[in-house]
Design a protein around this motif. Structure first.
Motif, PDB file in Angstrom:
ATOM      1  N   GLY A   1       0.777  -1.228   0.000  1.00 19.06           N
ATOM      2  CA  GLY A   1       0.000   0.000   0.000  1.00 19.06           C
ATOM      3  C   GLY A   1       0.810   1.280   0.000  1.00 19.06           C
ATOM      4  O   GLY A   1       0.245   2.367  -0.092  1.00 19.06           O
ATOM      5  N   GLY A   2       2.114   1.165   0.119  1.00 14.96           N
ATOM      6  CA  GLY A   2       2.943   2.368   0.092  1.00 14.96           C
ATOM      7  C   GLY A   2       2.987   2.982  -1.293  1.00 14.96           C
ATOM      8  O   GLY A   2       2.522   2.405  -2.274  1.00 14.96           O
ATOM      9  N   GLY A   3       3.557   4.166  -1.362  1.00 17.26           N
ATOM     10  CA  GLY A   3       3.672   4.841  -2.652  1.00 17.26           C
ATOM     11  C   GLY A   3       4.023   6.296  -2.477  1.00 17.26           C
ATOM     12  O   GLY A   3       4.395   6.743  -1.389  1.00 17.26           O
ATOM     13  N   LEU A   4       3.904   7.021  -3.561  1.00 18.06           N
ATOM     14  CA  LEU A   4       4.189   8.453  -3.576  1.00 18.06           C
ATOM     15  C   LEU A   4       2.880   9.224  -3.543  1.00 18.06           C
ATOM     16  O   LEU A   4       1.973   8.954  -4.344  1.00 18.06           O
ATOM     17  CB  LEU A   4       4.970   8.806  -4.837  1.00 18.06           C
ATOM     18  N   VAL A   5       2.780  10.171  -2.631  1.00 19.57           N
ATOM     19  CA  VAL A   5       1.561  10.966  -2.487  1.00 19.57           C
ATOM     20  C   VAL A   5       1.951  12.399  -2.154  1.00 19.57           C
ATOM     21  O   VAL A   5       3.000  12.635  -1.529  1.00 19.57           O
ATOM     22  CB  VAL A   5       0.647  10.357  -1.399  1.00 19.57           C
ATOM     23  N   GLN A   6       1.122  13.340  -2.571  1.00 16.90           N
ATOM     24  CA  GLN A   6       1.361  14.733  -2.227  1.00 16.90           C
ATOM     25  C   GLN A   6       0.945  15.016  -0.793  1.00 16.90           C
ATOM     26  O   GLN A   6       0.070  14.326  -0.246  1.00 16.90           O
ATOM     27  CB  GLN A   6       0.601  15.647  -3.185  1.00 16.90           C
ATOM     28  N   ALA A   7       1.550  16.019  -0.210  1.00 12.26           N
ATOM     29  CA  ALA A   7       1.168  16.442   1.135  1.00 12.26           C
ATOM     30  C   ALA A   7      -0.330  16.733   1.173  1.00 12.26           C
ATOM     31  O   ALA A   7      -0.885  17.339   0.249  1.00 12.26           O
ATOM     32  CB  ALA A   7       1.956  17.675   1.545  1.00 12.26           C
ATOM     33  N   GLY A   8      -0.957  16.259   2.236  1.00  7.70           N
ATOM     34  CA  GLY A   8      -2.397  16.401   2.379  1.00  7.70           C
ATOM     35  C   GLY A   8      -3.179  15.204   1.860  1.00  7.70           C
ATOM     36  O   GLY A   8      -4.387  15.104   2.102  1.00  7.70           O
ATOM     37  N   GLY A   9      -2.500  14.316   1.166  1.00  5.22           N
ATOM     38  CA  GLY A   9      -3.161  13.148   0.609  1.00  5.22           C
ATOM     39  C   GLY A   9      -3.290  12.014   1.601  1.00  5.22           C
ATOM     40  O   GLY A   9      -2.950  12.148   2.782  1.00  5.22           O
ATOM     41  N   SER A  10      -3.792  10.888   1.095  1.00  7.52           N
ATOM     42  CA  SER A  10      -4.066   9.731   1.942  1.00  7.52           C
ATOM     43  C   SER A  10      -3.505   8.462   1.305  1.00  7.52           C
ATOM     44  O   SER A  10      -3.394   8.356   0.078  1.00  7.52           O
ATOM     45  CB  SER A  10      -5.579   9.544   2.138  1.00  7.52           C
ATOM     46  N   LEU A  11      -3.185   7.521   2.161  1.00 11.02           N
ATOM     47  CA  LEU A  11      -2.810   6.173   1.755  1.00 11.02           C
ATOM     48  C   LEU A  11      -3.341   5.203   2.790  1.00 11.02           C
ATOM     49  O   LEU A  11      -3.506   5.560   3.961  1.00 11.02           O
ATOM     50  CB  LEU A  11      -1.287   6.007   1.668  1.00 11.02           C
ATOM     51  N   ARG A  12      -3.598   3.970   2.355  1.00  9.09           N
ATOM     52  CA  ARG A  12      -3.942   2.918   3.296  1.00  9.09           C
ATOM     53  C   ARG A  12      -2.950   1.775   3.145  1.00  9.09           C
ATOM     54  O   ARG A  12      -2.843   1.185   2.064  1.00  9.09           O
ATOM     55  CB  ARG A  12      -5.365   2.399   3.097  1.00  9.09           C
ATOM     56  N   LEU A  13      -2.263   1.487   4.216  1.00  5.42           N
ATOM     57  CA  LEU A  13      -1.342   0.360   4.231  1.00  5.42           C
ATOM     58  C   LEU A  13      -2.068  -0.884   4.727  1.00  5.42           C
ATOM     59  O   LEU A  13      -2.964  -0.794   5.576  1.00  5.42           O
ATOM     60  CB  LEU A  13      -0.157   0.651   5.146  1.00  5.42           C
ATOM     61  N   SER A  14      -1.658  -2.015   4.196  1.00  8.98           N
ATOM     62  CA  SER A  14      -2.192  -3.302   4.631  1.00  8.98           C
ATOM     63  C   SER A  14      -1.037  -4.220   4.989  1.00  8.98           C
ATOM     64  O   SER A  14       0.048  -4.119   4.414  1.00  8.98           O
ATOM     65  CB  SER A  14      -3.015  -3.954   3.518  1.00  8.98           C
ATOM     66  N   CYS A  15      -1.282  -5.098   5.919  1.00  7.89           N
ATOM     67  CA  CYS A  15      -0.291  -6.113   6.276  1.00  7.89           C
ATOM     68  C   CYS A  15      -1.029  -7.423   6.487  1.00  7.89           C
ATOM     69  O   CYS A  15      -1.803  -7.562   7.438  1.00  7.89           O
ATOM     70  CB  CYS A  15       0.463  -5.706   7.532  1.00  7.89           C
ATOM     71  N   ALA A  16      -0.801  -8.350   5.579  1.00  5.60           N
ATOM     72  CA  ALA A  16      -1.458  -9.641   5.635  1.00  5.60           C
ATOM     73  C   ALA A  16      -0.537 -10.669   6.276  1.00  5.60           C
ATOM     74  O   ALA A  16       0.623 -10.814   5.862  1.00  5.60           O
ATOM     75  CB  ALA A  16      -1.844 -10.084   4.228  1.00  5.60           C
ATOM     76  N   ALA A  17      -1.058 -11.367   7.266  1.00  6.23           N
ATOM     77  CA  ALA A  17      -0.272 -12.359   7.994  1.00  6.23           C
ATOM     78  C   ALA A  17      -0.677 -13.764   7.579  1.00  6.23           C
ATOM     79  O   ALA A  17      -1.850 -14.031   7.303  1.00  6.23           O
ATOM     80  CB  ALA A  17      -0.475 -12.178   9.487  1.00  6.23           C
ATOM     81  N   SER A  18       0.299 -14.636   7.545  1.00  4.96           N
ATOM     82  CA  SER A  18       0.012 -16.038   7.241  1.00  4.96           C
ATOM     83  C   SER A  18       0.808 -16.923   8.200  1.00  4.96           C
ATOM     84  O   SER A  18       1.851 -16.534   8.710  1.00  4.96           O
ATOM     85  CB  SER A  18       0.364 -16.356   5.795  1.00  4.96           C
ATOM     86  N   ARG A  19       0.275 -18.112   8.412  1.00  3.23           N
ATOM     87  CA  ARG A  19       0.890 -19.121   9.300  1.00  3.23           C
ATOM     88  C   ARG A  19       1.112 -18.566  10.707  1.00  3.23           C
ATOM     89  O   ARG A  19       2.142 -18.786  11.333  1.00  3.23           O
ATOM     90  CB  ARG A  19       2.201 -19.623   8.705  1.00  3.23           C
TER      91      ARG A  19
END
Length: 114
Positions: free
Chosen positions: A7-25
């Motif tokens: 979910g990371g990336g490049l965004v302008q100030a004031g913008g939004s991102l959503r990170l996800s972390c999927a777990a297994s085992r």
């Protein structure tokens, strides 16, 4: 055990991102989950925490802007990041903790441009 952050990336100030972390085992639901970040030249810092009961905590610099949540049915923890600032630029890591058991994801880069 694997933690896959995305979910990371490049965004302008004031913008939004959503990170996800999927777990297994892993018995995900009983772990406390953290998001940590490391900016260039700085130490890794704790950003947000969610316990297995759903209690949350945040570092002061992100309070009111970031929200951590979890979906135990999907073995996934999220970090919704709003009103992003250039100071939020870092590699973000998810971290699963249960007593002496600690597991880390590989990190996802968030870059906030001014």
């Amino acid at each position: 055990v694997q933690l896959q952050a995305s979910g990371g990336g490049l965004v302008q100030a004031g913008g939004s991102l959503r990170l996800s972390c999927a777990a297994s085992r892993i018995n995900f639901s009983i772990y406390t989950m953290h998001w940590r970040r490391q900016a260039p030249g700085k130490q890794r810092e704790l950003v947000a925490t969610i316990t297995r009961a759903g209690s949350t905590d945040y570092t002061n610099s992100v309070k009111g802007r970031f929200t951590i949540s979890r979906d135990n049915a999907k073995n996934t923890v999220y970090l919704q990041m709003n009103s992003l600032k250039p100071d939020d630029t870092a590699v973000y890591y998810c971290h699963a903790e249960l007593f002496r058991s600690n597991y880390w994801g590989q990190g996802t880069l968030v870059t906030v441009s001014s």
